[in-house]
Design an enzyme around this catalytic site. Sequence first.
Site, PDB file in Angstrom:
ATOM      1  N   HIS A 271      34.194  -9.398 -33.545  1.00 35.16           N
ATOM      2  CA  HIS A 271      32.774  -9.180 -33.529  1.00 35.16           C
ATOM      3  C   HIS A 271      32.225  -8.467 -32.331  1.00 35.16           C
ATOM      4  O   HIS A 271      32.431  -8.961 -31.271  1.00 35.16           O
ATOM      5  CB  HIS A 271      31.922 -10.547 -33.794  1.00 35.16           C
ATOM      6  CG  HIS A 271      32.120 -11.135 -35.064  1.00 35.16           C
ATOM      7  ND1 HIS A 271      33.414 -11.447 -35.849  1.00 35.16           N
ATOM      8  CD2 HIS A 271      31.256 -11.521 -36.087  1.00 35.16           C
ATOM      9  CE1 HIS A 271      33.017 -11.721 -36.958  1.00 35.16           C
ATOM     10  NE2 HIS A 271      31.762 -11.896 -37.263  1.00 35.16           N
TER      11      HIS A 271
ATOM     12  N   ALA B 259      24.642 -16.870 -39.579  1.00 37.73           N
ATOM     13  CA  ALA B 259      26.048 -16.232 -39.626  1.00 37.73           C
ATOM     14  C   ALA B 259      25.621 -14.793 -38.939  1.00 37.73           C
ATOM     15  O   ALA B 259      24.441 -14.352 -38.936  1.00 37.73           O
ATOM     16  CB  ALA B 259      26.686 -16.283 -40.945  1.00 37.73           C
ATOM     17  N   HIS B 260      26.777 -14.046 -38.719  1.00 37.39           N
ATOM     18  CA  HIS B 260      26.691 -12.885 -38.293  1.00 37.39           C
ATOM     19  C   HIS B 260      25.810 -11.872 -38.915  1.00 37.39           C
ATOM     20  O   HIS B 260      25.767 -11.977 -40.266  1.00 37.39           O
ATOM     21  CB  HIS B 260      28.082 -12.328 -38.285  1.00 37.39           C
ATOM     22  CG  HIS B 260      28.817 -12.174 -39.315  1.00 37.39           C
ATOM     23  ND1 HIS B 260      30.247 -12.605 -39.483  1.00 37.39           N
ATOM     24  CD2 HIS B 260      28.539 -11.968 -40.851  1.00 37.39           C
ATOM     25  CE1 HIS B 260      30.613 -12.443 -40.630  1.00 37.39           C
ATOM     26  NE2 HIS B 260      29.870 -12.088 -41.310  1.00 37.39           N
ATOM     27  N   ASP B 261      25.073 -10.825 -38.398  1.00 38.06           N
ATOM     28  CA  ASP B 261      24.178  -9.929 -38.757  1.00 38.06           C
ATOM     29  C   ASP B 261      23.043 -10.366 -39.708  1.00 38.06           C
ATOM     30  O   ASP B 261      22.454  -9.647 -40.409  1.00 38.06           O
ATOM     31  CB  ASP B 261      24.988  -9.042 -39.736  1.00 38.06           C
ATOM     32  CG  ASP B 261      25.891  -8.208 -38.969  1.00 38.06           C
ATOM     33  OD1 ASP B 261      25.679  -7.227 -38.351  1.00 38.06           O
ATOM     34  OD2 ASP B 261      27.228  -8.487 -38.960  1.00 38.06           O
TER      35      ASP B 261
END
Length: 288
Positions: free
Chosen positions: A171, A213-215
């Site tokens: 990431h 979580a991511h994004d």
Amino acid sequence: MLASEVPAFLTVTCLRDGEFHSLGYASHTGDSMLSFLDHESFLEPLLANQSVTAVLVTPALAGSLPSHLAVLESQNPKEDFYDLHTHLTRNTFFYGEPAPTEVAADAYIHPSAVIAPVGVRIGSGVVIEPHVTVHTGTVIESHCIIRSGTTLGGEGFLFRRRPSGIVGIPHSGGVWLCPEVEIQHNCVVDKAIFGRHTSLGRQTKLDNFVHVAHDTRIGERCLLAAGAVLAGSVNVGDDVWIGPGAVISNFVQLGNGAFVSLGTVATRAVEPGQKVIGRALGFTVQAK
């Protein structure tokens, strides 16, 4: 970066050259973005995304792309896309070079908190309690409160099954907290994958044990109760309530003013102002 530079480290063919400055999925936005296309069902959303300027694509679908897009032909576009991202993350400054950490003079940081020495910005009036961890790529704007045990900007959960085994995808992005965000105890907000930010809007509040979580992007004045879980690339509007233990599946959108009741499993979009009550793998809509 030019598409014609990519075959130097991937087994792909450049059919049409052009520039890209970021990577992302067809649902993301970015500056001159490279994405991938491995099934015709994703062609329409990809072409509708004006951020996309370059595409990794199968030979069968290469002819479907208009002439303004750079084209890289690949036998496995998704895996080559992740391999390109991994190469750029680990071997280049494609996603930017972190600057030294900056902390406002009036911010309070407990001595047991861990703040990365590079790539962090902490604004005026911020309070960071004991045993908080803040990783590189995190921006905390003014008057945010981060309660004890929380982790901001850690590596997200993205793995690919390969013949050699399970491979983690790095990431390269960060976390952005707008002013007056409050994150209570033992929460986790993962950094974005492709150089952008997982973000929380002004005055949004997270209760204990919330996972973002991511994004994922959360709007202003949202309230997320204890144990809520938001998977990757969720898009939450303003003034949204997410109840205790609710789970929002990846890429789901929650419109402004949506109300997601406790325990709901949301696997499809929630319209603005809609109230939903969870059941098994979906939800029923409750009348306003």
